[in-house]
Design a protein around this motif. Sequence first.
Motif, PDB file in Angstrom:
ATOM      1  N   ARG A   1       0.809  -1.218   0.000  1.00  0.00           N
ATOM      2  CA  ARG A   1       0.000   0.000   0.000  1.00  0.00           C
ATOM      3  C   ARG A   1       0.844   1.270   0.000  1.00  0.00           C
ATOM      4  NH1 ARG A   1      -2.377   1.046   4.281  1.00  0.00           N
ATOM      5  NH2 ARG A   1      -1.495  -0.504   5.683  1.00  0.00           N
ATOM      6  N   VAL A   2       2.126   1.169  -0.289  1.00  0.00           N
ATOM      7  CA  VAL A   2       2.958   2.371  -0.260  1.00  0.00           C
ATOM      8  C   VAL A   2       3.975   2.338  -1.390  1.00  0.00           C
ATOM      9  CG1 VAL A   2       4.693   1.385   1.317  1.00  0.00           C
ATOM     10  CG2 VAL A   2       4.375   3.866   1.229  1.00  0.00           C
TER      11      VAL A   2
ATOM     12  N   GLN B   1       0.641  13.205 -14.360  1.00  0.00           N
ATOM     13  CA  GLN B   1       0.401  11.917 -14.999  1.00  0.00           C
ATOM     14  C   GLN B   1       0.744  10.766 -14.053  1.00  0.00           C
ATOM     15  OE1 GLN B   1       2.040  14.686 -16.241  1.00  0.00           O
ATOM     16  NE2 GLN B   1       2.663  14.233 -18.355  1.00  0.00           N
ATOM     17  N   GLU B   2       1.825  10.925 -13.287  1.00  0.00           N
ATOM     18  CA  GLU B   2       2.224   9.870 -12.358  1.00  0.00           C
ATOM     19  C   GLU B   2       1.181   9.698 -11.258  1.00  0.00           C
ATOM     20  OE1 GLU B   2       4.682   6.757 -11.212  1.00  0.00           O
ATOM     21  OE2 GLU B   2       4.655   7.965 -13.040  1.00  0.00           O
ATOM     22  N   THR B   3       0.662  10.815 -10.723  1.00  0.00           N
ATOM     23  CA  THR B   3      -0.366  10.698  -9.694  1.00  0.00           C
ATOM     24  C   THR B   3      -1.672  10.168 -10.271  1.00  0.00           C
ATOM     25  OG1 THR B   3      -0.976  13.036  -9.971  1.00  0.00           O
ATOM     26  CG2 THR B   3       0.636  12.514  -8.261  1.00  0.00           C
TER      27      THR B   3
ATOM     28  N   HIS C   1      -5.421   3.544 -10.137  1.00  0.00           N
ATOM     29  CA  HIS C   1      -5.253   2.203  -9.557  1.00  0.00           C
ATOM     30  C   HIS C   1      -6.083   2.048  -8.289  1.00  0.00           C
ATOM     31  CE1 HIS C   1      -3.066  -1.567  -8.652  1.00  0.00           C
ATOM     32  NE2 HIS C   1      -3.252  -1.193  -7.386  1.00  0.00           N
ATOM     33  N   HIS C   2      -6.006   3.032  -7.395  1.00  0.00           N
ATOM     34  CA  HIS C   2      -6.605   2.855  -6.071  1.00  0.00           C
ATOM     35  C   HIS C   2      -8.041   3.344  -5.976  1.00  0.00           C
ATOM     36  CE1 HIS C   2      -2.921   1.419  -4.224  1.00  0.00           C
ATOM     37  NE2 HIS C   2      -2.264   2.377  -4.865  1.00  0.00           N
ATOM     38  N   LEU C   3      -8.479   4.183  -6.909  1.00  0.00           N
ATOM     39  CA  LEU C   3      -9.842   4.697  -6.851  1.00  0.00           C
ATOM     40  C   LEU C   3     -10.727   4.197  -7.995  1.00  0.00           C
ATOM     41  CD1 LEU C   3      -9.128   8.406  -5.833  1.00  0.00           C
ATOM     42  CD2 LEU C   3      -9.939   6.562  -4.367  1.00  0.00           C
ATOM     43  N   LYS C   4     -10.109   3.710  -9.077  1.00  0.00           N
ATOM     44  CA  LYS C   4     -10.894   3.214 -10.207  1.00  0.00           C
ATOM     45  C   LYS C   4     -10.567   1.777 -10.574  1.00  0.00           C
ATOM     46  CE  LYS C   4     -11.754   7.656 -12.531  1.00  0.00           C
ATOM     47  NZ  LYS C   4     -11.621   8.408 -13.806  1.00  0.00           N
ATOM     48  N   GLY C   5      -9.465   1.257 -10.070  1.00  0.00           N
ATOM     49  CA  GLY C   5      -9.035  -0.075 -10.470  1.00  0.00           C
ATOM     50  C   GLY C   5      -7.938   0.036 -11.502  1.00  0.00           C
ATOM     51  N   ALA C   6      -6.836  -0.685 -11.282  1.00  0.00           N
ATOM     52  CA  ALA C   6      -5.624  -0.504 -12.079  1.00  0.00           C
ATOM     53  C   ALA C   6      -5.828  -0.746 -13.553  1.00  0.00           C
ATOM     54  CB  ALA C   6      -4.516  -1.416 -11.556  1.00  0.00           C
ATOM     55  N   THR C   7      -6.686  -1.679 -13.909  1.00  0.00           N
ATOM     56  CA  THR C   7      -6.827  -2.027 -15.324  1.00  0.00           C
ATOM     57  C   THR C   7      -8.241  -1.731 -15.816  1.00  0.00           C
ATOM     58  OG1 THR C   7      -7.369  -4.308 -14.706  1.00  0.00           O
ATOM     59  CG2 THR C   7      -5.057  -3.810 -15.183  1.00  0.00           C
ATOM     60  N   ALA C   8      -8.872  -0.725 -15.176  1.00  0.00           N
ATOM     61  CA  ALA C   8     -10.239  -0.384 -15.578  1.00  0.00           C
ATOM     62  C   ALA C   8     -10.288   0.000 -17.048  1.00  0.00           C
ATOM     63  CB  ALA C   8     -10.768   0.773 -14.731  1.00  0.00           C
ATOM     64  N   ALA C   9     -11.313  -0.437 -17.718  1.00  0.00           N
ATOM     65  CA  ALA C   9     -11.452  -0.103 -19.129  1.00  0.00           C
ATOM     66  C   ALA C   9     -11.494   1.409 -19.302  1.00  0.00           C
ATOM     67  CB  ALA C   9     -12.732  -0.736 -19.681  1.00  0.00           C
ATOM     68  N   GLY C  10     -10.747   1.879 -20.276  1.00  0.00           N
ATOM     69  CA  GLY C  10     -10.726   3.310 -20.529  1.00  0.00           C
ATOM     70  C   GLY C  10      -9.874   4.102 -19.570  1.00  0.00           C
ATOM     71  N   SER C  11      -9.101   3.407 -18.700  1.00  0.00           N
ATOM     72  CA  SER C  11      -8.253   4.124 -17.754  1.00  0.00           C
ATOM     73  C   SER C  11      -7.285   5.016 -18.502  1.00  0.00           C
ATOM     74  CB  SER C  11      -7.484   3.135 -16.874  1.00  0.00           C
ATOM     75  OG  SER C  11      -6.485   3.807 -16.144  1.00  0.00           O
ATOM     76  N   ALA C  12      -7.100   6.247 -17.968  1.00  0.00           N
ATOM     77  CA  ALA C  12      -6.179   7.194 -18.607  1.00  0.00           C
ATOM     78  C   ALA C  12      -4.742   6.956 -18.190  1.00  0.00           C
ATOM     79  CB  ALA C  12      -6.585   8.623 -18.269  1.00  0.00           C
ATOM     80  N   SER C  13      -4.500   5.973 -17.322  1.00  0.00           N
ATOM     81  CA  SER C  13      -3.142   5.723 -16.871  1.00  0.00           C
ATOM     82  C   SER C  13      -2.310   5.107 -17.973  1.00  0.00           C
ATOM     83  CB  SER C  13      -3.148   4.760 -15.678  1.00  0.00           C
ATOM     84  OG  SER C  13      -3.825   5.323 -14.595  1.00  0.00           O
ATOM     85  N   PRO C  14      -0.978   5.327 -17.935  1.00  0.00           N
ATOM     86  CA  PRO C  14      -0.100   4.600 -18.835  1.00  0.00           C
ATOM     87  C   PRO C  14      -0.206   3.109 -18.571  1.00  0.00           C
ATOM     88  CG  PRO C  14       1.034   6.448 -17.819  1.00  0.00           C
ATOM     89  CD  PRO C  14      -0.263   6.289 -17.112  1.00  0.00           C
ATOM     90  N   ALA C  15       0.184   2.307 -19.543  1.00  0.00           N
ATOM     91  CA  ALA C  15       0.116   0.856 -19.390  1.00  0.00           C
ATOM     92  C   ALA C  15       0.964   0.412 -18.206  1.00  0.00           C
ATOM     93  CB  ALA C  15       0.598   0.189 -20.675  1.00  0.00           C
ATOM     94  N   GLY C  16       0.466  -0.587 -17.484  1.00  0.00           N
ATOM     95  CA  GLY C  16       1.219  -1.115 -16.349  1.00  0.00           C
ATOM     96  C   GLY C  16       0.767  -0.491 -15.054  1.00  0.00           C
ATOM     97  N   SER C  17       0.667  -1.319 -14.033  1.00  0.00           N
ATOM     98  CA  SER C  17       0.197  -0.853 -12.740  1.00  0.00           C
ATOM     99  C   SER C  17       1.254  -0.023 -12.037  1.00  0.00           C
ATOM    100  CB  SER C  17      -0.176  -2.056 -11.873  1.00  0.00           C
ATOM    101  OG  SER C  17      -0.357  -1.667 -10.536  1.00  0.00           O
ATOM    102  N   VAL C  18       0.812   1.035 -11.357  1.00  0.00           N
ATOM    103  CA  VAL C  18       1.738   1.847 -10.585  1.00  0.00           C
ATOM    104  C   VAL C  18       2.329   1.042  -9.439  1.00  0.00           C
ATOM    105  CG1 VAL C  18      -0.001   2.783  -9.004  1.00  0.00           C
ATOM    106  CG2 VAL C  18       2.003   4.156  -9.588  1.00  0.00           C
ATOM    107  N   MET C  19       1.610   0.026  -8.961  1.00  0.00           N
ATOM    108  CA  MET C  19       2.137  -0.810  -7.889  1.00  0.00           C
ATOM    109  C   MET C  19       3.184  -1.786  -8.398  1.00  0.00           C
ATOM    110  SD  MET C  19       0.720   0.613  -5.438  1.00  0.00           S
ATOM    111  CE  MET C  19       1.295  -0.425  -4.089  1.00  0.00           C
TER     112      MET C  19
END
Length: 663
Positions: free
Chosen positions: A252-253, A279-281, A287-305
Amino acid sequence: MRIRTDYPYETRQDDVRIPLSDGIRLYARIWRPLDDEPVPALLEYLPHRLTDATAARDRQRHPWYAGHGYASVRVDMRGHGNSEGVPGDAYAPAELADGAAVVAWLAEQPWCDGGVGMFGVGRGGTTALAVAALAPEPLKAIVTVCSTDDRYDRPGGGAHARSAALLAGAARPPDPLYAGDTWRELWLNRLQAVEPALHTWLEHPTRDAYWEHGSIREEYGAIRAAVLAVGGWHDPYRDTVLRLVQHLDPARVRGLIGPWCHQYPDRGLPPGPAIGFLQETLRWWDHHLKGATAAGSASPAGSVMGEPLLRAWIDESHPPATTYATLPGRWAGDDVWPSPRTTPRVHVFRGPPVVVDSPQHTGVDAGRFVPAGGDADLPPDQRDEDGRSASFDFAVTERTEILGRPRVRLRIHRDAPGGQAVARLCDVGPDGSSTLVTRGVLDLSARHGRDRRDAWPPGATEDVGFELSAIGHAFPPGHRIRLAVSSAYWPWIWPSPGTAGFTLEPEGSSLELPVRAPGDTAGAIGFGEPEQSEPLGVVTPVTLDEPRPGRLVVRDVAKGEWRLETDPADGGTHVHPDGLEYTEEALDTYTIQERDPLSARARSDRTIRLHRPDLAWDIHIEARSETSCDADGFLTSDELVCRHGQEVVFHRTWEKRIPHTSG
């Protein structure tokens, strides 16, 4: 810096008042998507006035988060900005309870899906940690930047400068454009509650219950939210990141330390390089509020964890300077902290016993207490400071990288009961230039623990040990590692009443460095280009006035007196798009005689003007704080004057003597 103008979501901005259980309403600004689908909320909760003091910074990030599918909310604390109520002590139970109540209120709004994140820098980052320790159920994740997990770890003499700044800041009135006709009544109630914070700080010289409250170092296990801890090597609170990644659940950290000062890492303030921090945040929130691999996620590929537990910048050697646009270096990653890649290397002192009796002005080249990107913030060449200290050099025969907290062990003989030992680690180049790498201080009466005071037995010899602030740095072959030891560090550390230094015995004294093994494969660590939303459009009128130096040292040779003047504010007038003219001026002055610790004087002056010509609203605030001392204690003098036009609305002075309690 890339300015973002197109987003996945169209957004709206609303100013609202959040009700608390006691009837007080907190002023808030909400940026959120126009979409009917509920989204997570992000909270930044501060005393620093969202309609003026942080308005430009808020515009850089809150609309950006909203455009990526979050309700991003900025809230003024009770008794600050346009919120109701009166100001209290920082991190007081009521302040933290208010923060938890705001989290609960956000989760209940129809436009929120029930999940909340919290973020902040400095005061806001520390508050986010403290609220997370209360474990409000909707709070799922936080991003804490340049924060502290231990309130007692404050930048020494900076407290004397911050007293006037806090007085003036707390005395600012609500803005009638946003607070309406009640602004004056709210202001008068607020002014009656204002007290100098310095009095409380000086009355608690040891790490007692006062400092423990709000310090999550006491209760790491209470935090249930995921924590992204961020710091900079030029921020005095950077050790927090290492403690958090060591003591919180690794699931968790995550920790991130760059070359930065006390600012968000995307703002481009020196030293750089800046990173795509928003972008990093966003990866963290997604990951923690929408789910790391949620469809349509604006995050770069790969989990921040999936990132290393700790990503840290390792500075390459660089010549001394008071500012750097960009520092050379590289990123390193560790999946465990303390890292198995780091091993202690001990350098033993050599030579005969040496008397360490530094002149009292040692420390004038220490740099700003909390660097914020100014051109005079960082320490200059340390050769003069080294000459006022006992220095021990160690040749560098091969590249030596360190990452972590160096530690010193000193064998000291002292004939007086009090005093302090200061250790500075420097990188000395072939030309003799000395670059400060890191430093640490020990109050000798606190050598057995910061929660107690034990006088040094006169004539005794003891071994003492203490850590320096954490750092990532590479010493190249041909340079020298220097450990410089002094008995004074003004104005970072208020001098001890006694004049004598101590005798340092090299036999039994050493420097321990956390040396990192070469050849790690962290080359994959990288960040995008800094990106922000469109700027607010604050205008600074051109003036012909010569700007005051950020840091000026004046020596009176005949009197043996040194005066340090610093200008820590972003001075001048700033005109906001809503018509507000905001002016702030600041000057901190520190004076001391070379051989008299009781000559120490600190004075801090702040003037603030808030002016709305169209509303005939013209506020002037003047605050002054002075501290001196004698053999028995501190003498403080504070004054606050507030005017509306020519009318003196409030005028109060405080005079107080606070006895020394150290050994």
